[in-house]
Structure formats: structure tokens, C-alpha cells
Scaffold this active site. Structure first.
Site, PDB file in Angstrom:
ATOM      1  N   ARG A  55       0.888  -1.171   0.000  1.00  0.00           N
ATOM      2  CA  ARG A  55       0.000   0.000   0.000  1.00  0.00           C
ATOM      3  C   ARG A  55       0.915   1.207   0.000  1.00  0.00           C
ATOM      4  NH1 ARG A  55      -2.397   4.236   0.293  1.00  0.00           N
ATOM      5  NH2 ARG A  55      -4.309   4.698   1.382  1.00  0.00           N
ATOM      6  N   GLU A  63     -11.141   4.763  -5.414  1.00  0.00           N
ATOM      7  CA  GLU A  63     -11.504   3.350  -5.491  1.00  0.00           C
ATOM      8  C   GLU A  63     -11.892   3.010  -6.925  1.00  0.00           C
ATOM      9  OE1 GLU A  63     -11.111   1.288  -2.926  1.00  0.00           O
ATOM     10  OE2 GLU A  63     -10.450   2.967  -1.693  1.00  0.00           O
ATOM     11  N   ARG A  99      -1.109  -5.315   4.764  1.00  0.00           N
ATOM     12  CA  ARG A  99      -0.286  -4.843   3.646  1.00  0.00           C
ATOM     13  C   ARG A  99       0.898  -4.049   4.174  1.00  0.00           C
ATOM     14  NH1 ARG A  99      -5.090  -1.741   0.591  1.00  0.00           N
ATOM     15  NH2 ARG A  99      -5.051  -0.828   2.660  1.00  0.00           N
TER      16      ARG A  99
END
Length: 167
Positions: A55, A63, A99
Site C-alpha cells: 500500500r 476506489e 499490507r
């Protein structure tokens, strides 16, 4: 004297185990896994045979289902393709989804900074304390926004607001 020396080494070892990952030498070169660029700020890489979800630190991308989400993702893909999908990862933290939060470099350039300059992601000040490049990212985002470049044109909604409305 010998006891003092051993105690000092023991304390040093305990201290080093508790350092954040960004303080340690945690930079390595990896290959972006084909088809793994999920959106404008998330990728999967292969580092020495081990896959890792990354990330991007400092930024937040629209998104996929949000307006300009696919544009942001495709722009990131093109930046990574220009670097033959070879990136250097500077791990900073791990997020709640497991992540690795990292600065990502391709061809010697900070990828998330390029995404900001091209108007493809938002500067994300929520975690700016964990962002070594925050001042540069913030400065670039201010300029990009004032020039209404990329996703900053029109009346864009920050991804964190979009997520909140679309839960």
C-alpha cells in the site's frame, strides 16, 4: 566491566527489535506481479520469491468503482511498465489489512510523488507522520489541485469520503 558490556549489548538488541521497520535497512528491489495493480495505490510485488502486498504511503487513490478509479489505476500501471515493473520498496509500516505500507520507487523516482504530480491520487494527511516524503507530496498536491490537473479537475471527492458514503 564485562557485565556492563554484556548488559549494553543486551539492551541494544532489545532496542533494535522494537524499532519501526522504516528505521532499519528495509529497502529492497522487487518485481511487480503481473496483473496485480489493483488501484492507484496498491500493488503486489515479488521480492526474492516471496510475494508481498504493498500500500503506497502518503497517498490515497480513488476506489475502482469511484469516478477516475480506473484512470488512476491505469496511470500507475503505465508508470510501472516504463520501469519494466522493477521497483524499490522502502517499507514503513504494516496496515490493518496486513499490507506493507511503503514508499515505492521506479527508475529512481518516487512513484506516489509522480502519481500526485500527474493528478492521479490524493495526498493523504491522515498518516503524514509516517510519511518520510510528506512535505514534497503535500507541496506537489497543492500545486496539482490549484492547476485542476487529472482527477483534481471538476468537483472530485476524496477517496476516504467516498468510502465513508459507500459502506
Amino acid at each position: 566491566m564485562k557485565r556492563f558490556f554484556l548488559l549494553a549489548i543486551a539492551l541494544l538488541l532489545v532496542f533494535c527489535q522494537n524499532l519501526p521497520s522504516s528505521t532499519l535497512a528495509n529497502t529492497r528491489t522487487c518485481t511487480v506481479v503481473r496483473g496485480s495493480v489493483h488501484d492507484g495505490d496498491t500493488i503486489r510485488v515479488d521480492c526474492d520469491g516471496k510475494q508481498q502486498r504493498i500500500r503506497f504511503a502518503c497517498v490515497d487513490a480513488p476506489e475502482i468503482k469511484q469516478e477516475n478509479g480506473i484512470v488512476s489505476r491505469d496511470h500507475l500501471r503505465s508508470l510501472l511498465n516504463r520501469a519494466n515493473n522493477q521497483v524499490t520498496i522502502n517499507a514503513i509500516d504494516t496496515d490493518r489489512f496486513g499490507r506493507t505500507v511503503a514508499e515505492v520507487y521506479a527508475n529512481g523516482q518516487l512513484v506516489q510523488l509522480q502519481q500526485v504530480k500527474d493528478g492521479m491520487v490524493w495526498a493523504y494527511d491522515r498518516f503524514k507522520a509516517d510519511c518520510p516524503s510528506w512535505k514534497e507530496i503535500e507541496r506537489a498536491f497543492t500545486e496539482t489541485r490549484s492547476n485542476r490537473k487529472g482527477i483534481c479537475g471538476g468537483n472530485p471527492m476524496p477517496p476516504w469520503e467516498w468510502r465513508k458514503r459507500n459502506r
